[in-house]
Design a protein around this motif. Structure first.
Motif, PDB file in Angstrom:
ATOM      1  N   LEU A  62       0.823  -1.207   0.000  1.00  0.00           N
ATOM      2  CA  LEU A  62       0.000   0.000   0.000  1.00  0.00           C
ATOM      3  C   LEU A  62       0.855   1.254   0.000  1.00  0.00           C
ATOM      4  N   THR A  63       1.960   1.251   0.745  1.00  0.00           N
ATOM      5  CA  THR A  63       2.829   2.436   0.776  1.00  0.00           C
ATOM      6  C   THR A  63       3.434   2.711  -0.593  1.00  0.00           C
ATOM      7  N   VAL A  64       3.652   1.649  -1.386  1.00  0.00           N
ATOM      8  CA  VAL A  64       4.172   1.811  -2.747  1.00  0.00           C
ATOM      9  C   VAL A  64       3.067   2.294  -3.682  1.00  0.00           C
ATOM     10  N   TRP A  65       1.879   1.710  -3.569  1.00  0.00           N
ATOM     11  CA  TRP A  65       0.766   2.089  -4.457  1.00  0.00           C
ATOM     12  C   TRP A  65       0.379   3.554  -4.268  1.00  0.00           C
ATOM     13  N   LEU A  66       0.463   4.066  -3.039  1.00  0.00           N
ATOM     14  CA  LEU A  66       0.124   5.464  -2.798  1.00  0.00           C
ATOM     15  C   LEU A  66       1.051   6.410  -3.536  1.00  0.00           C
ATOM     16  N   VAL A  67       2.280   5.955  -3.802  1.00  0.00           N
ATOM     17  CA  VAL A  67       3.262   6.778  -4.511  1.00  0.00           C
ATOM     18  C   VAL A  67       3.199   6.529  -6.015  1.00  0.00           C
ATOM     19  N   GLU A  68       3.039   5.274  -6.425  1.00  0.00           N
ATOM     20  CA  GLU A  68       3.129   4.918  -7.844  1.00  0.00           C
ATOM     21  C   GLU A  68       1.905   5.324  -8.651  1.00  0.00           C
ATOM     22  N   PHE A  69       0.730   5.270  -8.060  1.00  0.00           N
ATOM     23  CA  PHE A  69      -0.502   5.549  -8.796  1.00  0.00           C
ATOM     24  C   PHE A  69      -1.117   6.862  -8.335  1.00  0.00           C
ATOM     25  N   SER A  70      -1.713   7.589  -9.275  1.00  0.00           N
ATOM     26  CA  SER A  70      -2.381   8.853  -8.947  1.00  0.00           C
ATOM     27  C   SER A  70      -3.876   8.802  -9.205  1.00  0.00           C
ATOM     28  N   VAL A  71      -4.298   7.878 -10.097  1.00  0.00           N
ATOM     29  CA  VAL A  71      -5.706   7.798 -10.473  1.00  0.00           C
ATOM     30  C   VAL A  71      -6.130   6.332 -10.505  1.00  0.00           C
ATOM     31  N   ILE A  72      -7.339   6.068 -10.020  1.00  0.00           N
ATOM     32  CA  ILE A  72      -7.954   4.749 -10.147  1.00  0.00           C
ATOM     33  C   ILE A  72      -8.967   4.845 -11.280  1.00  0.00           C
ATOM     34  N   ASP A  73      -8.689   4.190 -12.402  1.00  0.00           N
ATOM     35  CA  ASP A  73      -9.532   4.292 -13.586  1.00  0.00           C
ATOM     36  C   ASP A  73     -10.327   3.005 -13.775  1.00  0.00           C
ATOM     37  N   PHE A  74     -11.632   3.066 -13.463  1.00  0.00           N
ATOM     38  CA  PHE A  74     -12.512   1.925 -13.662  1.00  0.00           C
ATOM     39  C   PHE A  74     -13.274   2.011 -14.983  1.00  0.00           C
ATOM     40  N   GLY A  75     -12.833   2.892 -15.872  1.00  0.00           N
ATOM     41  CA  GLY A  75     -13.484   3.046 -17.168  1.00  0.00           C
ATOM     42  C   GLY A  75     -14.653   4.006 -17.093  1.00  0.00           C
ATOM     43  N   VAL A  76     -15.695   3.628 -16.378  1.00  0.00           N
ATOM     44  CA  VAL A  76     -16.879   4.479 -16.270  1.00  0.00           C
ATOM     45  C   VAL A  76     -16.694   5.580 -15.229  1.00  0.00           C
ATOM     46  N   ALA A  86       9.353  -6.075   2.708  1.00  0.00           N
ATOM     47  CA  ALA A  86      10.215  -4.892   2.819  1.00  0.00           C
ATOM     48  C   ALA A  86      11.624  -5.186   2.321  1.00  0.00           C
ATOM     49  N   ILE A  87      12.153  -6.354   2.669  1.00  0.00           N
ATOM     50  CA  ILE A  87      13.509  -6.716   2.221  1.00  0.00           C
ATOM     51  C   ILE A  87      13.545  -6.907   0.714  1.00  0.00           C
ATOM     52  N   LEU A  88      12.580  -7.632   0.181  1.00  0.00           N
ATOM     53  CA  LEU A  88      12.557  -7.881  -1.266  1.00  0.00           C
ATOM     54  C   LEU A  88      12.366  -6.598  -2.063  1.00  0.00           C
ATOM     55  N   LEU A  89      11.627  -5.639  -1.498  1.00  0.00           N
ATOM     56  CA  LEU A  89      11.409  -4.372  -2.213  1.00  0.00           C
ATOM     57  C   LEU A  89      12.679  -3.537  -2.316  1.00  0.00           C
ATOM     58  N   LEU A  90      13.686  -3.883  -1.528  1.00  0.00           N
ATOM     59  CA  LEU A  90      14.978  -3.204  -1.683  1.00  0.00           C
ATOM     60  C   LEU A  90      15.631  -3.551  -3.012  1.00  0.00           C
ATOM     61  N   PHE A  91      15.296  -4.715  -3.559  1.00  0.00           N
ATOM     62  CA  PHE A  91      15.999  -5.218  -4.729  1.00  0.00           C
ATOM     63  C   PHE A  91      15.110  -5.407  -5.960  1.00  0.00           C
ATOM     64  N   PHE A  92      13.795  -5.532  -5.751  1.00  0.00           N
ATOM     65  CA  PHE A  92      12.914  -5.850  -6.866  1.00  0.00           C
ATOM     66  C   PHE A  92      11.717  -4.911  -6.904  1.00  0.00           C
ATOM     67  N   ASP A  93      11.134  -4.794  -8.082  1.00  0.00           N
ATOM     68  CA  ASP A  93       9.875  -4.091  -8.253  1.00  0.00           C
ATOM     69  C   ASP A  93       8.777  -4.814  -7.475  1.00  0.00           C
ATOM     70  N   TRP A  94       7.751  -4.085  -7.034  1.00  0.00           N
ATOM     71  CA  TRP A  94       6.721  -4.685  -6.179  1.00  0.00           C
ATOM     72  C   TRP A  94       5.991  -5.823  -6.886  1.00  0.00           C
ATOM     73  N   ARG A  95       5.871  -5.746  -8.207  1.00  0.00           N
ATOM     74  CA  ARG A  95       5.190  -6.826  -8.931  1.00  0.00           C
ATOM     75  C   ARG A  95       6.006  -8.118  -8.864  1.00  0.00           C
ATOM     76  N   VAL A  96       7.297  -8.012  -9.005  1.00  0.00           N
ATOM     77  CA  VAL A  96       8.163  -9.193  -8.898  1.00  0.00           C
ATOM     78  C   VAL A  96       8.088  -9.774  -7.494  1.00  0.00           C
ATOM     79  N   VAL A  97       8.060  -8.918  -6.494  1.00  0.00           N
ATOM     80  CA  VAL A  97       7.951  -9.383  -5.112  1.00  0.00           C
ATOM     81  C   VAL A  97       6.654 -10.167  -4.922  1.00  0.00           C
ATOM     82  N   ALA A  98       5.560  -9.659  -5.474  1.00  0.00           N
ATOM     83  CA  ALA A  98       4.278 -10.363  -5.361  1.00  0.00           C
ATOM     84  C   ALA A  98       4.358 -11.748  -5.995  1.00  0.00           C
TER      85      ALA A  98
END
Length: 455
Positions: free
Chosen positions: A30-44, A160-172
């Motif tokens: 969540l701390t990463v998503w708050l920084v990476e994304f600015s808009v939630i686009d659901f289309g409608v 937290a440790i994995l995010l030091l080295f990888f993008d959050w998607r790779v960590v997931a």
């Protein structure tokens, strides 16, 4: 503990740890998503990304985690725990693989919904399995809770440790692997999940006798608070409604309010705590490059320009959750030594006090905050064995899965609203208002504990 006890407890510990590893890694993302994304686009429709809107997104996933516990409780009484636990593990792995592929918040929302639906069946399945299959039930609950706390602390720490080295998607994507391995173990391990249920439907202590008689029950499986006739779950909507009415006709209603308060406090304090801590002295990000020799930092690609930094707030958060192991163990042992109602009163009373003093103590400096964090970690989890054991005392064995289904509907379903409450308060009010609200949840549960004890 005998061999069957150990096998059941081992599987429950592994699966419980997995569930909470994923659950509490989400606030780190969540701390990463708050920084990476600015808009939630659901289309409608489009929405800004802030604590309030992401709080609603997390409430959807966490809410399904709780809402699904009720049908999960019905299913465990019909088909058994092992199948549901295996499906839970595979579903959670799939949800984090979906996060690995997520291009934006809508897909993240879908992944969280998949996680919530998959994880929702675990608690009624795992707790019913312990309550009906493990003779030393209090000890089984204690070890089960400890494993959950290891997962609760390990999830954010590993993330937290994995995010030091990888993008959050790779960590997931990497986090999906342990759940797949755990599912394989769930299929292969051998045990009798009804070994502690006696011929008459109650719990008994002789392993051999319980194993031989586990398949027969009669009406004596009831508690003082219910006249349930179910011996092996419910077969129809009519039986479901009948058994539900019987559960809520007695003391279980009060217990249900307690578990709702627990869930609202738990989710409200934990979801945004990493972000709250960022503003306090001692929690400033530390560039990884400043901690390594220049040559090693260059080799690893961890230069100052890379933006990779140690976030002390994440490690404080992990430590607070890991120390909850002490609370789980203490609570589990105390359930065998003191009336569980007084345990609820004392535990939730402590949570109310800690919410009142959290912000004033945090302003005193890092050392007092570390002590307070340790106390909060213990108090948050000491109450869980108490209300789990209370459910077992206030409900019949034949609908134990249904009972725990309602319990975790309250803890994680209604409790998920704590995320929306916290996000909304932090966006439109202040942390002071949030902690006052949390203190109210704790105080209400404590009062109910006193009322039950005096009955």
């Amino acid at each position: 503990m005998n061999r069957n006890d150990r096998a059941i407890t081992g599987l429950a510990m592994l699966a419980h740890g997995m569930v909470h590893t994923y659950e509490l890694s989400i606030p780190i993302f969540l701390t990463v998503w708050l920084v990476e994304f600015s808009v939630i686009d659901f289309g409608v429709a489009q929405f800004p990304v802030n604590a309030a809107t992401l709080g609603v997104v997390l409430t959807a996933g966490y809410g399904l985690f709780g809402v699904g516990a009720l049908p999960g409780g019905v299913l465990v009484d019909r088909i058994g725990s092992r199948r549901l636990i295996t499906a839970c593990l595979l579903g959670m792995a799939g949800s984090f693989l979906l996060l690995f592929l997520a291009p934006g918040v809508p897909t993240i929302t879908l992944a969280l919904l998949v996680w919530g639906a998959s994880a929702s069946v675990y608690h009624p399945a795992g707790l019913a399995m312990i309550s009906k299959g493990v003779e030393q039930r209090g000890t089984g609950f204690a070890y089960h809770g400890i494993a959950g706390n290891v997962g609760i602390g390990l999830g954010p720490l590993l993330s937290a440790i994995l995010l030091l080295f990888f993008d959050w998607r790779v960590v997931a994507g990497l986090l999906a692997v342990p759940a797949i391995a755990a599912a394989v173990f769930a299929v292969r391990v051998d045990f009798d999940e009804t070994a502690a249920v006696a011929t008459d439907g109650g719990e008994e202590t002789g392993a051999e006798s319980a194993h031989e008689d586990a398949t027969t029950t009669d009406d004596s499986a009831t508690t003082d608070d219910s006249d349930s006739k179910a011996s092996a779950g419910v077969d129809s909507l009519g039986e479901f409604l009948t058994e539900s009415r019987l559960l809520f006709a007695g003391g279980f209603t009060a217990v249900f309010v307690v578990v709702m308060c627990s869930g609202l406090y738990y989710r409200g304090v934990l979801t945004f705590l990493p972000g709250l801590l960022e503003s306090y002295p001692g929690f400033e990000p530390i560039p990884v490059s400043s901690l390594l020799p220049a040559s090693l930092a260059d080799l690893l690609g961890l230069t100052a320009e890379s933006g990779r930094a140690i976030e002390p707030n994440r490690y404080f958060y992990s430590g607070l959750l890991i120390i909850g192991v002490v609370g789980q163990y203490l609570g589990g042992k105390l359930t065998d030594r003191i009336p569980v109602e007084w345990g609820i009163a004392g535990g939730f009373g402590a949570l109310a006090v800690l919410a009142v003093v959290f912000l004033p103590v945090a302003s005193l400096g890092l050392a007092p905050l570390l002590v307070l964090g340790a106390l909060l970690g213990v108090a948050l989890f000491v109450v869980q064995p108490f209300y789990q054991a209370t459910v077992a005392e206030y409900t019949p064995a034949g609908t134990r899965g249904l009972s725990y289904g309602y319990t975790y509907l309250g803890v994680f379903g209604v409790g998920a609203l704590g995320t929306t409450v916290a996000g909304t308060i932090l966006t439109y009010a202040s942390p002071t208002v949030l902690f006052a609200t949390l203190a109210g949840f704790g105080a209400l549960a404590a009062v109910i504990g006193v009322v039950l004890a005096r009955r």
